[in-house]
Design an enzyme around this catalytic site. Structure first.
Site, PDB file in Angstrom:
ATOM      1  N   LYS A  67       0.842  -1.207   0.000  1.00 34.76           N
ATOM      2  CA  LYS A  67       0.000   0.000   0.000  1.00 34.76           C
ATOM      3  C   LYS A  67       0.872   1.250   0.000  1.00 34.76           C
ATOM      4  O   LYS A  67       1.932   1.267   0.638  1.00 34.76           O
ATOM      5  CB  LYS A  67      -0.888  -0.031   1.245  1.00 34.76           C
TER       6      LYS A  67
ATOM      7  N   SER B  22      -9.689   1.808   3.003  1.00 37.31           N
ATOM      8  CA  SER B  22      -8.805   2.583   2.164  1.00 37.31           C
ATOM      9  C   SER B  22      -7.798   1.741   1.370  1.00 37.31           C
ATOM     10  O   SER B  22      -7.248   2.231   0.389  1.00 37.31           O
ATOM     11  CB  SER B  22      -8.044   3.612   3.001  1.00 37.31           C
TER      12      SER B  22
ATOM     13  N   SER C 174      -9.846  -0.652   7.130  1.00 34.69           N
ATOM     14  CA  SER C 174      -9.237  -0.409   5.809  1.00 34.69           C
ATOM     15  C   SER C 174      -8.561  -1.615   5.163  1.00 34.69           C
ATOM     16  O   SER C 174      -8.215  -1.559   3.988  1.00 34.69           O
ATOM     17  CB  SER C 174      -8.233   0.737   5.889  1.00 34.69           C
TER      18      SER C 174
END
Lengths: 480, 96
Positions: A73, A148, A172
């Site tokens: 990420k 997210s 997330s």
């Protein structure tokens, strides 16, 4: 057999048995990504620092991950590779050091394929808040992948990489895992070092893995857990070999189902799918009982005070002085700060900084922040109490399956997508989301298992069993 | 209710410059969110001790030894403006 469809564990075994060449795996992954990512848009930046033609699998012979690919990420720092947090503020930022999890992956012989898209600064539940572009759910081209960590979930779901790392502050990792039909684990607060993770809400943030099966999650947990002297919140303890808990056995496991969570008005197909899984767990010998917990809506309210308060403080560092964006032409310091932040932050980030600043401001601290911290105690005590009697607590991961891109414009409606995942972060406990079915639109449904602090092995054992019991035929999403 | 004047005050505390449109939007949205979180008042927390961290973290000490740190070159690499091995910023002291 297409190599990009194989799990990390399968690939690892194939390499160990010399049945496949490392270069062929990377070729397959790269080919898949070239053809898929223009539609899905999971990556913000690819790792251009390694060349498949020059990969030598002998260099990885004695390592745990054997040179296999992993996506990361874009809020986790990698030296010399851009870390943007999907924000204009950090669009050109190149970290001068590695996050501890990146060091651990490199030491274990993992090769990082690139950085995945996310909601700006991890603030959001759809990856629509990326300052660059939204990511598309591989299961439906007009659907969000969740967030997210939407890029990390979509990349794994679409076969662009077998595993990825995400971060989870209020769901997330688990919510996008649920929306994309993959497995996602949020470890106990303190189990994985956060050094090098761009801070959002420091008392809630945690890094964890996403994969297409539970086995790969266990493998990745073996790599990323452990103490780090660079993160004082990272707990000094011994972790088991998580792969030893890959047993199809839920006999005598006590699992609680909280009435207050199932009393919430959520999607009927999600409810039926989760309850169907509950019946199958019962048949397999699990002892499942209804239990009582503080309502999830209180955790959600406390979350939006604590998370935004901490975010407003953490994001004060983006002032245009040392790194990141600096607005041009400001003739004094104050102007430079405000104009830099005006240009660099997107709407959701500003909204959360505003809310966080408000709840911490003079005269409101006791009413909001202190109150939320007290509610946090209630929620944590509730979980602790239940875990003296129960091994795990079960709920849906999300109230609905993946919603449409552009569907949720009202911030409160978007925040409600996190209702089942947020209490876990508030209590600091670990939780895993596993696929448990599909709705009539063909979109994946996720089931969440929550465990006591540092009992990830129980989550892994139960999730692995559930995966075997349900034996879902998760085909690769048909990409159109 | 968070009125527009309050929104401007908070924005100033947070070093954010907001457009008039944003001020109007945030006034409504922040009011809605604050209304929602006031739900917490339904819970009695009179004698409850607040929790900051969910795991028992006491003071974490290490030996006070000098270790290698980032080089000046690396530290300054991302600087928007630099001069003489330092970060350069606009004037801080305002003239009368």
């Amino acid at each position: 057999m297409k190599l990009y469809k194989c799990s990390l564990t399968e690939l690892k075994n194939m390499i160990e048995e010399k049945r496949v060449k490392l270069q062929d795996i990377h070729e397959s992954i790269s080919y898949r990504t070239t053809h898929t990512d223009p539609i899905i848009k999971a990556y913000v930046n690819k790792n251009e620092t390694y060349n498949i033609d020059e990969l030598d699998q002998n260099n990885y012979k004695d390592t745990y991950l054997k040179g296999l690919p992993i996506a990361i990420k874009d809020n986790i720092s990698i030296e010399e590779i851009k870390t943007t947090c999907s924000s204009k503020m950090l669009e050109e930022y190149v970290p001068p050091y590695n996050a501890t999890v990146v060091e651990k992956i490199k030491e274990a012989g993992g090769i990082i394929t690139g950085k995945t898209n996310m909601d700006e600064y991890a603030m959001g539940s759809s990856t629509e808040n990326s300052a660059f572009f939204p990511t598309v759910n591989p299961w439906g081209k007009n659907r969000v992948p969740g967030g997210s960590s939407g890029g990390s979930a979509a990349a794994v779901a679409a076969g662009m990489v077998p595993v990825s790392l995400g971060s989870d502050t209020g769901g997330s990792i688990r919510q996008p895992a649920s929306f994309c039909g993959v497995v996602g684990l949020k470890p106990t607060y303190g189990a994985v070092s956060r050094y090098g993770l761009v801070a959002f809400a420091s008392s809630l943030d945690q890094i964890g893995p996403l994969a297409r099966n539970v086995e790969d999650i266990a493998l990745m947990m073996n790599v990323i857990t452990g103490r780090d002297e660079k993160d004082s919140t990272c707990v000094n303890r011994d972790y088991p070999d998580f792969t030893e808990y890959l047993k199809n056995d839920v006999k005598d496991m006590k699992i609680g189902i909280p009435d207050q969570y199932f009393d919430i008005d959520f999607d009927q197909e999600v409810r039926e799918s989760v309850l169907n899984a509950v019946e199958k767990l019962k048949k397999a010998g699990a002892k499942i009982e209804r239990v009582s917990l503080t309502g999830a809506e209180y955790a959600l309210a406390a979350y939006y005070i604590i998370a935004t308060a901490e975010a407003s403080s953490n994001l004060a560092r983006y002032d245009g002085v040392r790194y990141g964006l600096r607005a041009e032409g400001a003739d004094n310091l104050k102007k430079m700060f405000t104009e830099t932040r005006q240009q660099g932050f997107g709407e959701e980030v500003k909204r959360r900084i505003m809310l966080g600043t408000y709840v911490l401001s003079s005269g409101y601290y006791d009413d909001f922040y202190l109150k939320a911290q007290k509610v946090r105690t209630l929620i944590k005590n509730d979980f602790d109490q239940l875990f003296t009697d129960y091994d795990l607590i079960l709920s849906p991961t999300t109230p609905t399956t993946a919603f449409k891109i552009g569907e949720k414009r009202d911030p409160l409606k978007m925040y409600a997508a996190d209702i089942f995942t947020v209490p876990v972060n508030i209590a600091g406990i670990p939780a895993i989301s596993v696929p448990c079915g599909f709705d009539q639109k063909g979109l994946p449904i996720g089931l969440q298992l929550m465990g006591a602090h540092f009992k990830e092995e129980k989550l892994i054992q139960a999730a692995f069993s559930l995966e075997k019991i349900l034996n879902l035929d998760i085909k690769y999403p048909a990409l159109k | 209710m968070i009125n527009e004047e309050e929104v401007r005050y908070i924005a100033d505390l947070a070093s954010l410059k907001l457009s008039e449109k944003e001020v109007e939007m945030f006034s409504k949205q922040l009011s809605d969110i604050v209304d929602y979180v006031e739900k917490l008042d339904e819970l009695d927390t009179e004698d409850i001790v607040p929790t900051a961290y969910t795991i028992p973290v006491k003071n974490v000490f290490r030996e006070d030894k000098v270790k290698e740190s980032l080089s000046l070159e690396k530290v300054l690499k991302n600087a928007p403006e630099k001069q003489a091995d330092q970060f350069r910023v606009p004037k801080i002291i305002e003239e009368d």
